[in-house]
Design a protein around this motif. Sequence first.
Motif, PDB file in Angstrom:
ATOM      1  N   LEU A 174      16.905 -22.501 -21.165  1.00 55.92           N
ATOM      2  CA  LEU A 174      16.142 -22.307 -19.928  1.00 55.92           C
ATOM      3  C   LEU A 174      17.038 -22.417 -18.697  1.00 55.92           C
ATOM      4  O   LEU A 174      16.929 -21.606 -17.769  1.00 55.92           O
ATOM      5  CB  LEU A 174      15.011 -23.341 -19.845  1.00 55.92           C
ATOM      6  CG  LEU A 174      13.782 -23.072 -20.714  1.00 55.92           C
ATOM      7  CD1 LEU A 174      12.844 -24.268 -20.685  1.00 55.92           C
ATOM      8  CD2 LEU A 174      13.040 -21.825 -20.233  1.00 55.92           C
ATOM      9  N   LEU A 175      17.917 -23.390 -18.687  1.00 55.76           N
ATOM     10  CA  LEU A 175      18.834 -23.522 -17.554  1.00 55.76           C
ATOM     11  C   LEU A 175      19.875 -22.404 -17.537  1.00 55.76           C
ATOM     12  O   LEU A 175      20.248 -21.913 -16.468  1.00 55.76           O
ATOM     13  CB  LEU A 175      19.523 -24.887 -17.605  1.00 55.76           C
ATOM     14  CG  LEU A 175      18.638 -26.109 -17.323  1.00 55.76           C
ATOM     15  CD1 LEU A 175      19.437 -27.391 -17.498  1.00 55.76           C
ATOM     16  CD2 LEU A 175      18.064 -26.039 -15.923  1.00 55.76           C
ATOM     17  N   ASN A 177      19.526 -19.346 -18.522  1.00 53.62           N
ATOM     18  CA  ASN A 177      18.943 -18.074 -18.080  1.00 53.62           C
ATOM     19  C   ASN A 177      18.806 -17.976 -16.575  1.00 53.62           C
ATOM     20  O   ASN A 177      18.582 -16.881 -16.048  1.00 53.62           O
ATOM     21  CB  ASN A 177      17.565 -17.884 -18.731  1.00 53.62           C
ATOM     22  CG  ASN A 177      17.668 -17.603 -20.207  1.00 53.62           C
ATOM     23  OD1 ASN A 177      18.706 -17.151 -20.703  1.00 53.62           O
ATOM     24  ND2 ASN A 177      16.598 -17.859 -20.945  1.00 53.62           N
ATOM     25  N   GLN A 178      18.919 -19.107 -15.864  1.00 54.28           N
ATOM     26  CA  GLN A 178      18.801 -19.083 -14.404  1.00 54.28           C
ATOM     27  C   GLN A 178      20.123 -18.758 -13.719  1.00 54.28           C
ATOM     28  O   GLN A 178      20.153 -18.589 -12.493  1.00 54.28           O
ATOM     29  CB  GLN A 178      18.291 -20.451 -13.906  1.00 54.28           C
ATOM     30  CG  GLN A 178      16.984 -20.901 -14.516  1.00 54.28           C
ATOM     31  CD  GLN A 178      15.860 -19.908 -14.284  1.00 54.28           C
ATOM     32  OE1 GLN A 178      15.717 -19.365 -13.192  1.00 54.28           O
ATOM     33  NE2 GLN A 178      15.065 -19.689 -15.310  1.00 54.28           N
ATOM     34  N   GLY A 179      21.217 -18.691 -14.470  1.00 53.07           N
ATOM     35  CA  GLY A 179      22.531 -18.459 -13.880  1.00 53.07           C
ATOM     36  C   GLY A 179      22.678 -17.181 -13.090  1.00 53.07           C
ATOM     37  O   GLY A 179      23.178 -17.190 -11.956  1.00 53.07           O
ATOM     38  N   ASN A 181      20.683 -15.523 -11.365  1.00 56.85           N
ATOM     39  CA  ASN A 181      19.884 -15.480 -10.142  1.00 56.85           C
ATOM     40  C   ASN A 181      20.316 -16.503  -9.105  1.00 56.85           C
ATOM     41  O   ASN A 181      19.658 -16.655  -8.075  1.00 56.85           O
ATOM     42  CB  ASN A 181      18.402 -15.737 -10.484  1.00 56.85           C
ATOM     43  CG  ASN A 181      17.867 -14.748 -11.495  1.00 56.85           C
ATOM     44  OD1 ASN A 181      18.233 -13.579 -11.479  1.00 56.85           O
ATOM     45  ND2 ASN A 181      17.016 -15.221 -12.403  1.00 56.85           N
ATOM     46  N   MET A 182      21.416 -17.225  -9.359  1.00 56.46           N
ATOM     47  CA  MET A 182      21.845 -18.287  -8.460  1.00 56.46           C
ATOM     48  C   MET A 182      23.071 -17.885  -7.660  1.00 56.46           C
ATOM     49  O   MET A 182      23.835 -16.995  -8.056  1.00 56.46           O
ATOM     50  CB  MET A 182      22.149 -19.560  -9.253  1.00 56.46           C
ATOM     51  CG  MET A 182      20.938 -20.247  -9.834  1.00 56.46           C
ATOM     52  SD  MET A 182      21.377 -21.807 -10.618  1.00 56.46           S
ATOM     53  CE  MET A 182      19.758 -22.462 -10.989  1.00 56.46           C
ATOM     54  N   LEU A 187      25.578 -22.207  -8.881  1.00 50.02           N
ATOM     55  CA  LEU A 187      26.081 -21.912 -10.220  1.00 50.02           C
ATOM     56  C   LEU A 187      27.045 -22.996 -10.691  1.00 50.02           C
ATOM     57  O   LEU A 187      27.039 -23.389 -11.864  1.00 50.02           O
ATOM     58  CB  LEU A 187      26.775 -20.552 -10.231  1.00 50.02           C
ATOM     59  CG  LEU A 187      27.222 -20.028 -11.601  1.00 50.02           C
ATOM     60  CD1 LEU A 187      26.026 -19.879 -12.526  1.00 50.02           C
ATOM     61  CD2 LEU A 187      27.955 -18.704 -11.444  1.00 50.02           C
ATOM     62  N   LEU A 190      24.964 -25.854 -11.710  1.00 49.70           N
ATOM     63  CA  LEU A 190      24.326 -25.560 -13.002  1.00 49.70           C
ATOM     64  C   LEU A 190      25.299 -25.759 -14.152  1.00 49.70           C
ATOM     65  O   LEU A 190      24.931 -26.319 -15.199  1.00 49.70           O
ATOM     66  CB  LEU A 190      23.789 -24.132 -12.998  1.00 49.70           C
ATOM     67  CG  LEU A 190      23.141 -23.637 -14.296  1.00 49.70           C
ATOM     68  CD1 LEU A 190      21.906 -24.463 -14.620  1.00 49.70           C
ATOM     69  CD2 LEU A 190      22.798 -22.158 -14.199  1.00 49.70           C
ATOM     70  N   GLN A 194      24.921 -28.302 -17.206  1.00 48.66           N
ATOM     71  CA  GLN A 194      24.979 -27.812 -18.579  1.00 48.66           C
ATOM     72  C   GLN A 194      25.978 -28.601 -19.419  1.00 48.66           C
ATOM     73  O   GLN A 194      25.723 -28.902 -20.587  1.00 48.66           O
ATOM     74  CB  GLN A 194      25.364 -26.320 -18.584  1.00 48.66           C
ATOM     75  CG  GLN A 194      24.279 -25.388 -18.104  1.00 48.66           C
ATOM     76  CD  GLN A 194      23.264 -25.081 -19.193  1.00 48.66           C
ATOM     77  OE1 GLN A 194      22.538 -25.954 -19.650  1.00 48.66           O
ATOM     78  NE2 GLN A 194      23.205 -23.843 -19.607  1.00 48.66           N
TER      79      GLN A 194
END
Length: 223
Positions: A174-175, A177-179, A181-182, A187, A190, A194
Amino acid sequence: MMTNLFSIFDPSTSFGSPLNWLSVGLGLFFLPYCYWVLPNRFTVFFSSFTTVLHREFSVLLGPNYKSGHTFLFISLFVFIMFNNLLGLLPYVFTASSHLSLTLALALPLWLAFMFYGWLNNTKHMLAHCVPLGTPGVLMPFMVLIETISNVIRPGTLAVRLAANMIAGHLLLVLLGNQGPNMSSVLLGVLLFVQVLLLTLESAVAVIQSYVFAVLATLYSSEV
């Protein structure tokens, strides 16, 4: 492309075939080489590690355990630990996240303990259903409660291991997949999160294998 979050636990998503189940046996390639003339560092560490586990499981089994009983639980611990840790590597299937594997480990062990206990220590098994000091009025209810708690043991062992493996992997996905869009600053944050989660999952992988082996040892000591 993933159709849903749980497709990452499908062994057919990477290669189009269930060959990812072969990752269950990858741990055999990491076992120490026992035929070396001089032991390497990994062999020394593995021997020391298994010696500590042997002492720990010997205490849990009690004074009446027979020589060699701890090898079953040490092998179980090492097998689960390797599967949990290998599942953290990219493109490696996490076999321990499936109930088909965890239940296949827990159910035969529980059945073997139950058959051995009821056939060889029947009085002890019957006495175990009623705790010491239970009033006579509550004895039927205690027998029912103890029987239910005994029957669900393999299910709790299997679900505990699979659920812990699934939860951590889902959070990482889930985390991750947000990469895209950041921004670059977020990033970096994130990636740091991670790495922390990956470290935590490595600890969870070892702890859950230890919990599984310890609970199996305790169930064995009761019979």
